[in-house]
Design a protein around this motif. Structure first.
Motif, mmCIF file in Angstrom:
data_model
loop_
_atom_site.group_PDB
_atom_site.id
_atom_site.type_symbol
_atom_site.label_atom_id
_atom_site.label_comp_id
_atom_site.label_asym_id
_atom_site.label_seq_id
_atom_site.Cartn_x
_atom_site.Cartn_y
_atom_site.Cartn_z
ATOM 1 N N LYS A 155 4.077 0.653 2.419
ATOM 2 C CA LYS A 155 4.025 -0.479 3.346
ATOM 3 C C LYS A 155 4.018 -1.774 2.556
ATOM 4 C CE LYS A 155 1.664 1.916 7.057
ATOM 5 N NZ LYS A 155 0.561 1.916 7.999
ATOM 6 N N GLU B 144 0.690 5.453 0.695
ATOM 7 C CA GLU B 144 -0.092 6.561 1.228
ATOM 8 C C GLU B 144 0.767 7.821 1.215
ATOM 9 O OE1 GLU B 144 -0.904 5.290 5.182
ATOM 10 O OE2 GLU B 144 -2.009 3.534 4.540
ATOM 11 N N ASP C 156 13.686 5.880 2.675
ATOM 12 C CA ASP C 156 13.980 5.993 4.099
ATOM 13 C C ASP C 156 15.055 7.043 4.397
ATOM 14 O OD1 ASP C 156 12.088 4.012 4.622
ATOM 15 O OD2 ASP C 156 13.570 2.412 4.399
ATOM 16 N N LYS D 173 3.597 -5.840 3.254
ATOM 17 C CA LYS D 173 3.207 -6.847 4.243
ATOM 18 C C LYS D 173 3.254 -8.214 3.584
ATOM 19 C CE LYS D 173 -0.380 -8.149 7.495
ATOM 20 N NZ LYS D 173 -1.612 -7.750 8.152
ATOM 21 N N THR E 39 4.382 7.094 2.123
ATOM 22 C CA THR E 39 4.635 5.963 3.001
ATOM 23 C C THR E 39 4.291 4.698 2.234
ATOM 24 O OG1 THR E 39 4.101 7.266 4.950
ATOM 25 C CG2 THR E 39 4.052 4.875 5.200
ATOM 26 N N THR F 137 5.193 -6.562 8.546
ATOM 27 C CA THR F 137 5.037 -5.398 7.683
ATOM 28 C C THR F 137 6.275 -4.520 7.799
ATOM 29 O OG1 THR F 137 2.646 -5.406 8.020
ATOM 30 C CG2 THR F 137 3.608 -3.391 7.180
ATOM 31 N N ASN F 138 6.817 -4.128 6.655
ATOM 32 C CA ASN F 138 7.897 -3.143 6.621
ATOM 33 C C ASN F 138 7.327 -1.839 6.085
ATOM 34 O OD1 ASN F 138 9.708 -5.030 7.520
ATOM 35 N ND2 ASN F 138 10.787 -5.258 5.594
ATOM 36 N N THR F 139 7.704 -0.725 6.703
ATOM 37 C CA THR F 139 7.238 0.591 6.281
ATOM 38 C C THR F 139 8.432 1.398 5.798
ATOM 39 O OG1 THR F 139 5.453 0.502 7.906
ATOM 40 C CG2 THR F 139 6.010 2.660 7.011
ATOM 41 N N HIS F 140 8.295 1.983 4.605
ATOM 42 C CA HIS F 140 9.362 2.797 4.012
ATOM 43 C C HIS F 140 8.809 4.177 3.688
ATOM 44 C CE1 HIS F 140 11.897 -0.757 3.483
ATOM 45 N NE2 HIS F 140 10.838 -1.362 2.995
ATOM 46 N N THR F 141 9.692 5.165 3.718
ATOM 47 C CA THR F 141 9.325 6.520 3.305
ATOM 48 C C THR F 141 10.044 6.827 2.002
ATOM 49 O OG1 THR F 141 9.064 7.206 5.600
ATOM 50 C CG2 THR F 141 9.341 8.954 3.968
ATOM 51 N N SER G 230 0.844 -1.191 0.000
ATOM 52 C CA SER G 230 0.000 0.000 0.000
ATOM 53 C C SER G 230 0.883 1.245 0.000
ATOM 54 C CB SER G 230 -0.937 0.005 1.204
ATOM 55 O OG SER G 230 -0.197 0.005 2.407
ATOM 56 N N GLU H 142 5.685 -8.735 13.630
ATOM 57 C CA GLU H 142 5.054 -7.786 12.706
ATOM 58 C C GLU H 142 5.606 -8.087 11.317
ATOM 59 O OE1 GLU H 142 2.702 -4.931 11.204
ATOM 60 O OE2 GLU H 142 2.689 -5.546 13.295
#
Length: 161
Positions: free
Chosen positions: A74, A52, A101, A76, A72, A129-133, A50, A127
């Motif tokens: 994500k 955002e 990041d 998963k 952002t 899920t990895n979140t990247h910017t 996803s 968790e």
């Protein structure tokens, strides 16, 4: 005597044929026939990606020399094994750079940035899920463009141990 011997041999042969028939023929005939069918599925790999934007809409205005837009991203994993993934961002306007990041701005080649080994998600992780910017900026030589879509791909590969 020969007649008696023949009769005896005949009875022995009949007895052997009956015994052989009992052992070899009877198992091939079933008194009851039972059948069952089953249908099921196994999820071998499933991912959710996803994107955002931090802001009101999905548009980014990139001004030369300034970091302008952040998204952002994500990733998963619902896979039953460990996975690793690359991120490929393509169709970038000329002079636009992308950072993941906040680490660096990799070289853009033909409007495409590839970030190899961008992340790993372990099956055993709590968790998954990895979140990247993703941060976009216009280089000093950026060409003004209006309404250009950028493609973001996440290429995931299962790791078999």
């Amino acid at each position: 005597m020969k007649k008696k011997m023949r009769k005896r041999n005949l009875w022995i042969a009949i007895f052997l044929v009956v015994v052989a028939a009992i052992f070899f023929i009877s198992p091939s005939y079933a008194i009851f026939k039972n059948s069952a069918s089953s249908q099921s599925g196994i999820t071998t790999a499933d991912w959710i990606v996803s994107l955002e934007q931090q802001g009101i809409d999905n548009n980014v205005r990139v001004v030369p020399g300034i970091e302008n837009g952040t998204y952002t991203l994500k990733v998963k994993s619902l896979s039953l094994v460990d996975v690793k993934y690359d991120i490929v961002i393509s169709n970038l306007p000329s002079g636009t750079d992308v950072s993941i990041d906040g680490v660096n701005y990799p070289a853009v080649s033909n409007g495409t940035v590839t970030i190899p080994n961008a992340g790993t998600i372990l099956y055993s992780a709590q968790e998954k899920t990895n979140t990247h910017t993703l941060t976009f900026r216009g280089a000093s030589n950026a060409t003004p463009v209006n309404n250009q879509e950028v493609t973001i791909e996440v290429n995931i590969q299962q790791l078999l141990n």
